[in-house]
Motif scaffolding. Structure first.
Motif, PDB file in Angstrom:
ATOM      1  N   VAL A 209     -12.419 -44.210  30.204  1.00  0.00           N
ATOM      2  CA  VAL A 209     -11.518 -43.435  31.062  1.00  0.00           C
ATOM      3  C   VAL A 209     -10.877 -44.355  32.106  1.00  0.00           C
ATOM      4  CG1 VAL A 209     -11.450 -41.641  32.855  1.00  0.00           C
ATOM      5  CG2 VAL A 209     -12.679 -41.237  30.705  1.00  0.00           C
ATOM      6  N   ALA A 210      -9.575 -44.308  32.188  1.00  0.00           N
ATOM      7  CA  ALA A 210      -8.790 -45.135  33.117  1.00  0.00           C
ATOM      8  C   ALA A 210      -9.030 -46.628  32.888  1.00  0.00           C
ATOM      9  CB  ALA A 210      -9.101 -44.762  34.577  1.00  0.00           C
ATOM     10  N   GLY A 211      -9.559 -46.968  31.719  1.00  0.00           N
ATOM     11  CA  GLY A 211      -9.810 -48.377  31.421  1.00  0.00           C
ATOM     12  C   GLY A 211     -10.996 -48.957  32.166  1.00  0.00           C
ATOM     13  N   LEU A 212     -11.743 -48.105  32.837  1.00  0.00           N
ATOM     14  CA  LEU A 212     -12.874 -48.576  33.648  1.00  0.00           C
ATOM     15  C   LEU A 212     -14.165 -48.618  32.832  1.00  0.00           C
ATOM     16  CD1 LEU A 212     -12.010 -46.248  36.607  1.00  0.00           C
ATOM     17  CD2 LEU A 212     -11.937 -48.737  36.754  1.00  0.00           C
ATOM     18  N   VAL A 213     -15.008 -49.597  33.114  1.00  0.00           N
ATOM     19  CA  VAL A 213     -16.297 -49.684  32.427  1.00  0.00           C
ATOM     20  C   VAL A 213     -17.270 -48.717  33.109  1.00  0.00           C
ATOM     21  CG1 VAL A 213     -18.010 -51.256  31.470  1.00  0.00           C
ATOM     22  CG2 VAL A 213     -15.774 -52.108  32.084  1.00  0.00           C
TER      23      VAL A 213
ATOM     24  N   ALA B 293      -5.748 -47.682  19.928  1.00  0.00           N
ATOM     25  CA  ALA B 293      -5.999 -46.682  20.980  1.00  0.00           C
ATOM     26  C   ALA B 293      -7.503 -46.497  21.226  1.00  0.00           C
ATOM     27  CB  ALA B 293      -5.373 -45.347  20.584  1.00  0.00           C
ATOM     28  N   LEU B 294      -8.320 -46.851  20.212  1.00  0.00           N
ATOM     29  CA  LEU B 294      -9.763 -46.664  20.334  1.00  0.00           C
ATOM     30  C   LEU B 294     -10.510 -47.981  20.523  1.00  0.00           C
ATOM     31  CD1 LEU B 294     -10.113 -43.948  17.533  1.00  0.00           C
ATOM     32  CD2 LEU B 294      -9.931 -43.618  20.011  1.00  0.00           C
ATOM     33  N   ARG B 295      -9.764 -49.018  20.892  1.00  0.00           N
ATOM     34  CA  ARG B 295     -10.379 -50.321  21.130  1.00  0.00           C
ATOM     35  C   ARG B 295     -10.053 -50.821  22.539  1.00  0.00           C
ATOM     36  NH1 ARG B 295      -8.028 -53.957  18.073  1.00  0.00           N
ATOM     37  NH2 ARG B 295      -6.726 -52.652  16.776  1.00  0.00           N
ATOM     38  N   GLU B 296     -10.699 -50.231  23.519  1.00  0.00           N
ATOM     39  CA  GLU B 296     -10.642 -50.687  24.911  1.00  0.00           C
ATOM     40  C   GLU B 296      -9.231 -50.763  25.511  1.00  0.00           C
ATOM     41  OE1 GLU B 296     -13.138 -54.107  25.450  1.00  0.00           O
ATOM     42  OE2 GLU B 296     -13.088 -53.956  27.633  1.00  0.00           O
ATOM     43  N   THR B 297      -8.372 -49.858  25.105  1.00  0.00           N
ATOM     44  CA  THR B 297      -7.055 -49.822  25.734  1.00  0.00           C
ATOM     45  C   THR B 297      -6.961 -48.659  26.719  1.00  0.00           C
ATOM     46  OG1 THR B 297      -6.287 -48.559  23.826  1.00  0.00           O
ATOM     47  CG2 THR B 297      -5.789 -50.913  23.849  1.00  0.00           C
ATOM     48  N   GLY B 298      -7.982 -47.774  26.689  1.00  0.00           N
ATOM     49  CA  GLY B 298      -7.936 -46.624  27.583  1.00  0.00           C
ATOM     50  C   GLY B 298      -6.850 -45.631  27.204  1.00  0.00           C
ATOM     51  N   ARG B 299      -6.437 -45.656  25.912  1.00  0.00           N
ATOM     52  CA  ARG B 299      -5.357 -44.771  25.491  1.00  0.00           C
ATOM     53  C   ARG B 299      -5.789 -43.695  24.492  1.00  0.00           C
ATOM     54  NH1 ARG B 299      -1.903 -47.585  22.650  1.00  0.00           N
ATOM     55  NH2 ARG B 299      -2.551 -49.729  22.949  1.00  0.00           N
ATOM     56  N   GLY B 300      -7.052 -43.708  24.066  1.00  0.00           N
ATOM     57  CA  GLY B 300      -7.494 -42.715  23.087  1.00  0.00           C
ATOM     58  C   GLY B 300      -8.858 -42.161  23.445  1.00  0.00           C
ATOM     59  N   GLY B 301      -9.381 -41.286  22.568  1.00  0.00           N
ATOM     60  CA  GLY B 301     -10.724 -40.734  22.765  1.00  0.00           C
ATOM     61  C   GLY B 301     -10.873 -40.030  24.091  1.00  0.00           C
ATOM     62  N   LEU B 302     -11.976 -40.275  24.791  1.00  0.00           N
ATOM     63  CA  LEU B 302     -12.249 -39.603  26.067  1.00  0.00           C
ATOM     64  C   LEU B 302     -11.199 -39.955  27.127  1.00  0.00           C
ATOM     65  CD1 LEU B 302     -16.104 -40.132  26.117  1.00  0.00           C
ATOM     66  CD2 LEU B 302     -14.908 -37.970  25.705  1.00  0.00           C
ATOM     67  N   ALA B 303     -10.654 -41.168  27.035  1.00  0.00           N
ATOM     68  CA  ALA B 303      -9.628 -41.583  28.009  1.00  0.00           C
ATOM     69  C   ALA B 303      -8.386 -40.711  27.915  1.00  0.00           C
ATOM     70  CB  ALA B 303      -9.267 -43.049  27.775  1.00  0.00           C
ATOM     71  N   ALA B 304      -8.129 -40.176  26.702  1.00  0.00           N
ATOM     72  CA  ALA B 304      -6.907 -39.389  26.487  1.00  0.00           C
ATOM     73  C   ALA B 304      -7.133 -37.883  26.646  1.00  0.00           C
ATOM     74  CB  ALA B 304      -6.343 -39.693  25.097  1.00  0.00           C
ATOM     75  N   THR B 305      -8.315 -37.470  27.085  1.00  0.00           N
ATOM     76  CA  THR B 305      -8.556 -36.046  27.338  1.00  0.00           C
ATOM     77  C   THR B 305      -7.823 -35.642  28.618  1.00  0.00           C
ATOM     78  OG1 THR B 305     -10.548 -36.587  28.598  1.00  0.00           O
ATOM     79  CG2 THR B 305     -10.851 -36.058  26.258  1.00  0.00           C
ATOM     80  N   PRO B 306      -7.550 -34.325  28.797  1.00  0.00           N
ATOM     81  CA  PRO B 306      -6.865 -33.916  30.043  1.00  0.00           C
ATOM     82  C   PRO B 306      -7.596 -34.412  31.284  1.00  0.00           C
ATOM     83  CG  PRO B 306      -6.955 -32.086  28.483  1.00  0.00           C
ATOM     84  CD  PRO B 306      -7.756 -33.199  27.871  1.00  0.00           C
ATOM     85  N   THR B 307      -8.909 -34.334  31.292  1.00  0.00           N
ATOM     86  CA  THR B 307      -9.658 -34.792  32.465  1.00  0.00           C
ATOM     87  C   THR B 307      -9.581 -36.309  32.610  1.00  0.00           C
ATOM     88  OG1 THR B 307     -11.164 -32.922  32.267  1.00  0.00           O
ATOM     89  CG2 THR B 307     -11.934 -34.769  33.590  1.00  0.00           C
ATOM     90  N   GLY B 308      -9.667 -37.008  31.479  1.00  0.00           N
ATOM     91  CA  GLY B 308      -9.554 -38.464  31.503  1.00  0.00           C
ATOM     92  C   GLY B 308      -8.215 -38.897  32.070  1.00  0.00           C
TER      93      GLY B 308
ATOM     94  N   ARG C 202      -6.240 -37.111  33.992  1.00  0.00           N
ATOM     95  CA  ARG C 202      -6.153 -36.707  35.408  1.00  0.00           C
ATOM     96  C   ARG C 202      -6.872 -37.723  36.302  1.00  0.00           C
ATOM     97  NH1 ARG C 202      -9.697 -34.212  38.399  1.00  0.00           N
ATOM     98  NH2 ARG C 202     -10.903 -33.328  36.676  1.00  0.00           N
ATOM     99  N   LEU C 203      -8.054 -38.149  35.877  1.00  0.00           N
ATOM    100  CA  LEU C 203      -8.814 -39.122  36.669  1.00  0.00           C
ATOM    101  C   LEU C 203      -8.025 -40.420  36.822  1.00  0.00           C
ATOM    102  CD1 LEU C 203     -12.385 -38.532  35.207  1.00  0.00           C
ATOM    103  CD2 LEU C 203     -11.645 -38.041  37.546  1.00  0.00           C
ATOM    104  N   LYS C 204      -7.388 -40.845  35.726  1.00  0.00           N
ATOM    105  CA  LYS C 204      -6.608 -42.082  35.785  1.00  0.00           C
ATOM    106  C   LYS C 204      -5.463 -41.947  36.786  1.00  0.00           C
ATOM    107  CE  LYS C 204      -4.071 -45.433  33.056  1.00  0.00           C
ATOM    108  NZ  LYS C 204      -3.428 -45.772  31.783  1.00  0.00           N
ATOM    109  N   GLU C 205      -4.810 -40.772  36.736  1.00  0.00           N
ATOM    110  CA  GLU C 205      -3.691 -40.554  37.644  1.00  0.00           C
ATOM    111  C   GLU C 205      -4.164 -40.551  39.101  1.00  0.00           C
ATOM    112  OE1 GLU C 205      -1.390 -37.145  36.544  1.00  0.00           O
ATOM    113  OE2 GLU C 205       0.151 -37.577  38.043  1.00  0.00           O
ATOM    114  N   GLU C 206      -5.303 -39.897  39.344  1.00  0.00           N
ATOM    115  CA  GLU C 206      -5.841 -39.856  40.713  1.00  0.00           C
ATOM    116  C   GLU C 206      -6.194 -41.251  41.224  1.00  0.00           C
ATOM    117  OE1 GLU C 206      -7.886 -35.447  40.206  1.00  0.00           O
ATOM    118  OE2 GLU C 206      -9.159 -37.171  40.686  1.00  0.00           O
ATOM    119  N   LEU C 207      -6.696 -42.089  40.331  1.00  0.00           N
ATOM    120  CA  LEU C 207      -7.154 -43.412  40.743  1.00  0.00           C
ATOM    121  C   LEU C 207      -6.018 -44.411  40.902  1.00  0.00           C
ATOM    122  CD1 LEU C 207     -10.313 -43.699  38.470  1.00  0.00           C
ATOM    123  CD2 LEU C 207     -10.312 -43.655  40.965  1.00  0.00           C
ATOM    124  N   PHE C 208      -5.098 -44.402  39.938  1.00  0.00           N
ATOM    125  CA  PHE C 208      -4.073 -45.450  39.941  1.00  0.00           C
ATOM    126  C   PHE C 208      -2.656 -44.921  40.141  1.00  0.00           C
ATOM    127  CE2 PHE C 208      -7.431 -47.292  37.087  1.00  0.00           C
ATOM    128  CZ  PHE C 208      -7.948 -48.123  38.053  1.00  0.00           C
ATOM    129  N   GLY C 209      -2.519 -43.587  40.233  1.00  0.00           N
ATOM    130  CA  GLY C 209      -1.203 -43.020  40.479  1.00  0.00           C
ATOM    131  C   GLY C 209      -0.259 -43.106  39.297  1.00  0.00           C
TER     132      GLY C 209
END
Lengths: 221, 291
Positions: free
Chosen positions: B212-216, B265-280, B282-289
């Motif tokens: 999510v948001a590319g964060l570990v 998208a599923l190899r550490e780009t933060g663009r698929g899977g859990l990162a691409a869920t609505p919550t994922g 939203r969290l990215k947007e909150e953190l990095f705008g």
């Protein structure tokens, strides 16, 4: 075999959060600094692929700057690298690149200091391990773990033999070697990995060899 | 140098030595360092791991606030005695979470084989030590050499990078390495270690890297706990004499090929899977705008 030591797998000791995107990035920055022979006044950092997509979350930019400032992977100062860059008068810009390179974790660093410039392309291949894939536009393949000489020389017969003869005279064994050039008859790059470190005197002698333009020493670590 | 699990196990059996001994000898041969040099280098890694486990149990928070303090919850839960699975498993979960929370908080860890998967190997190792304090320092250090030997083959024949092979290459590799080392620590043979390794890796095949948001952080911390539990499960199977039908080297090759067919998208780009869920998202947007 890309990984030669157990400590490539168990290790490095590092500041989080990512071995490829933080520790590997720090090592690419540190390698660039060592090749440049010190700190740059200005550096342009180009990020590709996964580095571009996730650098904020992984502190990839911060770690690259940390390495450029001379910090190793386990140095706590990495966290403050952006502030330290300002304090140490190192200007930087982070540029997100849309094109893709052969490896998803790629960074190109362009270092400047006065008239001096150096462009290196590094990739982070996992677990903190890195490879240097090009320098000033010449393709090479170096891990950064071994002692190596990067010899820029005139692309003509005999130059390589003169350099390797000199190394032989110094009883230095070559573990790996490659030659790369952009255009026939112009400047070429000879990359020589050595089993042992070269003395300062021998290095000067290599620099004086006919046809040799510039020599960069890379110390393993 | 050994370049397959088959060669590794063969050498151990032929010379009647442990996997860790094969790894130590190879390292000495390659670097010209003494046994003590190599041992002490690994001891530094061991100490870093132990400190990270302790630090996380005392409680850390990441700068984003996405992860932290779950190791503390786990420790209290273990103390309460209400745990469903056995204490060893619970401790492994606690230690794995702890290490990765420290990593997410930009604390100091030892990559095993990567930072994102750094909780698995120490997770199970220190669970074993917490259960049985008589385990010696040398046994702990050897645990890391055995893990490293198996990881070495994976790194050279497949990948240990999430960007190249997904989470199966990171937590999957770590879990398999840990299973092999657990078997050796528990007195199993080199062949049994290889079976434990295979079983653990097989159970992690296909696992994607979707931070999510590319964060570990999310889901990495909890995946480390899963990797630790899976290592214990696989090691127990191997120690019971259960064998993997597919040989270890072929499992590694399968993991590599699965990684190659995984979309980026599923190899550490933060663009698929859990990162691409609505919550994922939203969290990215909150953190990095940015979305």
């Amino acid at each position: 075999m890309k990984f030669k030591s157990v400590f490539d797998i168990i290790g490095p000791v590092m500041v989080g959060p990512s071995s490829s995107h933080t520790a590997g990035a720090a090592r690419i920055g540190l390698l660039a600094r060592n090749l440049f022979g010190g700190q740059a006044e200005k550096v342009d950092i180009y990020l590709y692929g996964s580095f571009r997509d996730t650098y904020q979350g992984h502190a990839t930019d911060v770690a690259l700057l940390g390495g450029l400032l001379g910090y190793d992977t386990d140095d706590d100062r990495i966290i403050r690298a952006k502030e330290e860059a300002k304090l140490n008068n190192m200007e930087y810009s982070i540029i997100e690149m849309n094109e893709e390179r052969s490896h998803p974790n790629t960074a190109v660093l362009h270092l400047f200091k006065g008239e001096e410039e150096l462009v290196i392309e590094g990739v982070s291949i996992g677990g903190g391990k890195i490879e240097l894939v090009s320098i000033n536009g010449y393709n090479i393949n170096l891990s950064g773990n071994y002692h190596a000489l990067l010899v820029f020389h005139k692309d003509e017969f005999g130059t390589i033999a003169r350099v390797t003869t000199k190394l032989g005279d110094e009883e230095l064994n070559i573990s790996q070697m490659s030659v790369s050039r952009k255009e026939k008859g112009q400047v070429a790059l000879m990359t020589v990995e050595l089993d042992d470190t070269i003395s300062k005197e021998a290095l000067e002698e290599i620099r004086a060899v006919k046809g040799v333009d510039r020599v960069i020493e890379m110390t393993g670590g | 140098m050994f370049n397959s699990i088959n060669q590794l196990v063969e050498r151990a059996v032929k010379e009647d030595i442990s996997i860790s001994e094969v790894m130590i000898q190879q390292e000495m041969e390659n670097t010209g360092q003494s046994y003590l040099d190599v041992y002490n280098l690994m001891k530094i890694n061991l100490e870093t791991m132990e400190n990270a486990v302790k630090e996380g149990i005392e409680g850390v928070n990441s700068t984003t606030g996405l992860t932290g303090m779950d190791a503390v919850k786990m420790a209290k839960y273990i103390e309460s005695g209400r745990g469903l699975s056995g204490e060893l498993n619970l401790l492994a979960i606690q230690n794995a979470i702890s290490t990765n929370e420290v990593n997410a908080a930009m604390g100091k860890i030892c990559a095993t084989p990567t930072a994102g998967s750094a909780g698995v190997v120490p997770g199970v190792l220190f669970a074993m030590v917490q259960k049985d304090p008589s385990i010696t320092e040398e046994q702990k250090v050897r645990f890391l050499f055995t893990s490293g030997a198996f990881g070495f083959v994976v790194a050279n024949n497949a990948s240990i990078s999430g960007a190249a092979g997904g989470c199966q290459a990171e937590v999957g590799s770590a879990s398999a390495m840990a299973a092999a080392a657990l078997v050796e620590l528990a007195g199993g043979t080199p062949e049994m270690s290889a079976h434990g390794f295979s079983i653990a890796m097989k159970n992690m095949l296909g696992l994607v890297c979707d931070p999510v948001a590319g964060l570990v952080e999310v889901p990495c911390v909890k995946r480390n706990a899963a990797g630790a539990s899976n290592a214990l499960t696989a090691a127990d199977m191997a120690l019971a004499g259960i064998e993997s039908r597919i040989p270890a080297d072929e499992v590694i090759e399968a993991m590599y090929k699965v990684g190659l067919t995984m979309p980026s998208a599923l190899r550490e780009t933060g663009r698929g899977g859990l990162a691409a869920t609505p919550t994922g998202e939203r969290l990215k947007e909150e953190l990095f705008g940015v979305k």
